[in-house]
Write an enzyme that holds these catalytic residues in place. Structure first.
Site, PDB file in Angstrom:
ATOM      1  N   ARG A  61       0.843  -1.208   0.000  1.00  0.00           N
ATOM      2  CA  ARG A  61       0.000   0.000   0.000  1.00  0.00           C
ATOM      3  C   ARG A  61       0.876   1.256   0.000  1.00  0.00           C
ATOM      4  O   ARG A  61       0.569   2.237  -0.671  1.00  0.00           O
ATOM      5  CB  ARG A  61      -0.917   0.016   1.231  1.00  0.00           C
ATOM      6  N   GLN A  95      -9.949  10.080   8.943  1.00  0.00           N
ATOM      7  CA  GLN A  95      -9.778   8.658   9.256  1.00  0.00           C
ATOM      8  C   GLN A  95      -8.807   8.030   8.263  1.00  0.00           C
ATOM      9  O   GLN A  95      -8.421   6.887   8.410  1.00  0.00           O
ATOM     10  CB  GLN A  95     -11.129   7.933   9.153  1.00  0.00           C
ATOM     11  N   ILE A  97      -5.456   7.173   6.137  1.00  0.00           N
ATOM     12  CA  ILE A  97      -4.028   7.076   6.444  1.00  0.00           C
ATOM     13  C   ILE A  97      -3.191   7.587   5.261  1.00  0.00           C
ATOM     14  O   ILE A  97      -1.975   7.596   5.331  1.00  0.00           O
ATOM     15  CB  ILE A  97      -3.627   5.634   6.841  1.00  0.00           C
ATOM     16  N   ASP A  98      -3.849   8.018   4.195  1.00  0.00           N
ATOM     17  CA  ASP A  98      -3.101   8.603   3.070  1.00  0.00           C
ATOM     18  C   ASP A  98      -2.632  10.012   3.441  1.00  0.00           C
ATOM     19  O   ASP A  98      -3.026  10.553   4.470  1.00  0.00           O
ATOM     20  CB  ASP A  98      -3.948   8.601   1.781  1.00  0.00           C
ATOM     21  N   HIS A 113      -6.593   7.864  12.579  1.00  0.00           N
ATOM     22  CA  HIS A 113      -6.287   6.443  12.361  1.00  0.00           C
ATOM     23  C   HIS A 113      -4.836   6.213  11.936  1.00  0.00           C
ATOM     24  O   HIS A 113      -4.511   5.163  11.401  1.00  0.00           O
ATOM     25  CB  HIS A 113      -7.245   5.833  11.326  1.00  0.00           C
ATOM     26  N   THR A 181     -17.548   9.338   4.418  1.00  0.00           N
ATOM     27  CA  THR A 181     -17.405   8.243   5.391  1.00  0.00           C
ATOM     28  C   THR A 181     -18.744   7.539   5.565  1.00  0.00           C
ATOM     29  O   THR A 181     -19.794   8.184   5.584  1.00  0.00           O
ATOM     30  CB  THR A 181     -16.824   8.745   6.735  1.00  0.00           C
ATOM     31  N   ASN A 207     -21.612  13.233   0.961  1.00  0.00           N
ATOM     32  CA  ASN A 207     -21.227  11.847   0.675  1.00  0.00           C
ATOM     33  C   ASN A 207     -21.863  11.425  -0.647  1.00  0.00           C
ATOM     34  O   ASN A 207     -22.763  12.087  -1.163  1.00  0.00           O
ATOM     35  CB  ASN A 207     -21.733  10.939   1.812  1.00  0.00           C
ATOM     36  N   ALA A 225     -17.377  13.616  -4.150  1.00  0.00           N
ATOM     37  CA  ALA A 225     -16.701  14.607  -3.300  1.00  0.00           C
ATOM     38  C   ALA A 225     -16.079  15.737  -4.120  1.00  0.00           C
ATOM     39  O   ALA A 225     -16.107  16.895  -3.696  1.00  0.00           O
ATOM     40  CB  ALA A 225     -15.627  13.913  -2.461  1.00  0.00           C
TER      41      ALA A 225
HETATM   42  N1  APR Z   1     -17.348  10.959  -3.100  1.00  0.00           N
HETATM   43  C1  APR Z   1     -17.934  10.994  -1.882  1.00  0.00           C
HETATM   44  N2  APR Z   1     -18.175   9.879  -1.160  1.00  0.00           N
HETATM   45  C2  APR Z   1     -17.811   8.711  -1.691  1.00  0.00           C
HETATM   46  C3  APR Z   1     -17.192   8.600  -2.965  1.00  0.00           C
HETATM   47  C4  APR Z   1     -16.962   9.804  -3.684  1.00  0.00           C
HETATM   48  N3  APR Z   1     -16.387   9.815  -4.885  1.00  0.00           N
HETATM   49  N4  APR Z   1     -16.958   7.291  -3.214  1.00  0.00           N
HETATM   50  C5  APR Z   1     -17.408   6.611  -2.158  1.00  0.00           C
HETATM   51  N5  APR Z   1     -17.938   7.448  -1.234  1.00  0.00           N
HETATM   52  C6  APR Z   1     -18.522   7.140   0.074  1.00  0.00           C
HETATM   53  C7  APR Z   1     -19.226   5.807   0.124  1.00  0.00           C
HETATM   54  O1  APR Z   1     -20.579   5.948  -0.300  1.00  0.00           O
HETATM   55  C8  APR Z   1     -19.117   5.456   1.601  1.00  0.00           C
HETATM   56  O2  APR Z   1     -20.220   5.963   2.328  1.00  0.00           O
HETATM   57  O3  APR Z   1     -17.467   7.050   1.006  1.00  0.00           O
HETATM   58  C9  APR Z   1     -17.841   6.171   2.062  1.00  0.00           C
HETATM   59  C10 APR Z   1     -16.679   5.244   2.345  1.00  0.00           C
HETATM   60  O4  APR Z   1     -16.982   4.428   3.431  1.00  0.00           O
HETATM   61  P1  APR Z   1     -15.955   3.342   3.982  1.00  0.00           P
HETATM   62  O5  APR Z   1     -15.418   2.533   2.865  1.00  0.00           O
HETATM   63  O6  APR Z   1     -16.621   2.609   5.080  1.00  0.00           O
HETATM   64  O7  APR Z   1     -14.734   4.240   4.538  1.00  0.00           O
HETATM   65  P2  APR Z   1     -14.623   4.990   5.931  1.00  0.00           P
HETATM   66  O8  APR Z   1     -15.939   5.455   6.423  1.00  0.00           O
HETATM   67  O9  APR Z   1     -13.544   5.997   5.780  1.00  0.00           O
HETATM   68  O10 APR Z   1     -14.103   3.829   6.877  1.00  0.00           O
HETATM   69  C11 APR Z   1     -13.786   4.121   8.204  1.00  0.00           C
HETATM   70  O11 APR Z   1     -12.926   1.927   8.465  1.00  0.00           O
HETATM   71  O12 APR Z   1     -11.673   0.021   8.007  1.00  0.00           O
HETATM   72  C12 APR Z   1     -11.700   1.247   8.523  1.00  0.00           C
HETATM   73  O13 APR Z   1      -9.796   2.264   9.305  1.00  0.00           O
HETATM   74  C13 APR Z   1     -10.610   2.195   8.162  1.00  0.00           C
HETATM   75  O14 APR Z   1     -10.596   4.590   8.407  1.00  0.00           O
HETATM   76  C14 APR Z   1     -11.335   3.486   7.918  1.00  0.00           C
HETATM   77  C15 APR Z   1     -12.634   3.283   8.672  1.00  0.00           C
END
Ligand code: APR
Length: 240
Positions: A61, A95, A97-98, A113, A181, A207, A225
């Site tokens: 990664r 949240q 890590i990038d 995170h 998120t 979102n 986004a």
């Molecule tokens: N623009 C806006 N939102 C988006 C886009 C986009 N282009 N693409 C996807 N999404 C939304 C999705 O609809 C979803 O609701 O981003 C969200 C991503 O959700 P997750 O994959 O669950 O990511 P996140 O909420 O950051 O996860 C939280 O989970 O595993 C852990 O540690 C990891 O920090 C992470 C935490």
């Protein structure tokens, strides 16, 4: 609407803000947790069971993100602009890590995170920058312990970083923005409840689709986004 807001702003971001930069989210159909097991790669127990496998995963990664193809997008840039131009304090709590918020110019940034480009010695807790691979038997430059180096990221079951600073920022804000998120992972998923309970704080979810906690936000805006974040930031900056 964000009109009339002049005070501090706290922004929570998740994987969705980096999706259009080319990084996978976690829980979408093509997300990371649909490809690899969360228990194996994102828990202290998984790391203890197979450190070689887990270090290799994070090395890969790290290489992918250092490769030069992954760049901040218009949403990261809009938040940096907001911080630079807003009269009050803007803090971005990510949240992710990038390193895309930092590269876009965000300065008041909390990596709750952890960070992919940092490693930590489990023996002496020293944290150091790391662009390249981590070897499983690596010797810590600070304390000399061998094999104690781990990614400086928060795994499931571990306490996120800087929680005191985060709750201070939430308590001091007039606007709470949650961007990209899914609202599945606590404590971040509980921030909207926290600000609602405090009162007097406007909350907005930006979102692609409604998150788990969507009904708790005073305002919701759905779309990619790179479109909805710059638009919302321009509205805030122009007082509309
Ligand atoms: N623009 C806006 N939102 C988006 C886009 C986009 N282009 N693409 C996807 N999404 C939304 C999705 O609809 C979803 O609701 O981003 C969200 C991503 O959700 P997750 O994959 O669950 O990511 P996140 O909420 O950051 O996860 C939280 O989970 O595993 C852990 O540690 C990891 O920090 C992470 C935490």
């Amino acid at each position: 609407m964000g009109a009339g807001i002049t005070g501090n702003i706290a922004v929570l971001t998740g994987a969705g803000i980096s999706k259009e930069s080319g990084l996978d989210t976690f829980r979408d159909a093509d997300g990371l947790w649909s490809k690899v097991s969360l228990e194996d790669y994102a828990t202290p127990e998984g790391f203890a069971r197979d450190p070689v496998k887990v270090q290799a995963f994070y090395n890969e990664r790290r290489r992918g993100m250092a490769g030069g193809n992954i760049r901040p997008n218009a949403a990261h840039e809009a938040l940096a602009k907001l911080e630079a131009e807003w009269p009050g304090e803007v803090v971005v709590i990510t949240q992710n890590i990038d390193d895309l918020h930092g590269r876009a110019g965000t300065k008041n940034l909390i990596h709750m995170h952890g960070e992919l480009f940092k490693v930590r010695c489990d023996a002496c807790k020293a944290v150091s920058e790391r662009r390249g691979d981590v070897a499983v038997d690596e010797v810590c430059g600070e304390c000399g312990a061998a094999g104690a180096m781990r990614p400086h990221v928060v795994w499931f079951g571990e306490m996120p970083f800087d929680m005191d600073r985060i709750y201070e920022a939430l308590d001091a804000c007039e606007l709470f923005m949650s961007i990209g998120t899914s609202g599945n992972v606590y404590p971040a998923a509980g921030f909207v409840q926290h600000v609602r309970f405090k009162g007097g704080i406007h909350s907005v979810e930006l979102n692609l689709e409604p998150s788990e906690g969507a009904s708790q936000f005073a305002e919701t805006v759905y779309g990619p986004a790179t479109e909805v974040v710059p638009e919302y930031v321009e509205r805030l900056l122009s007082g509309r």
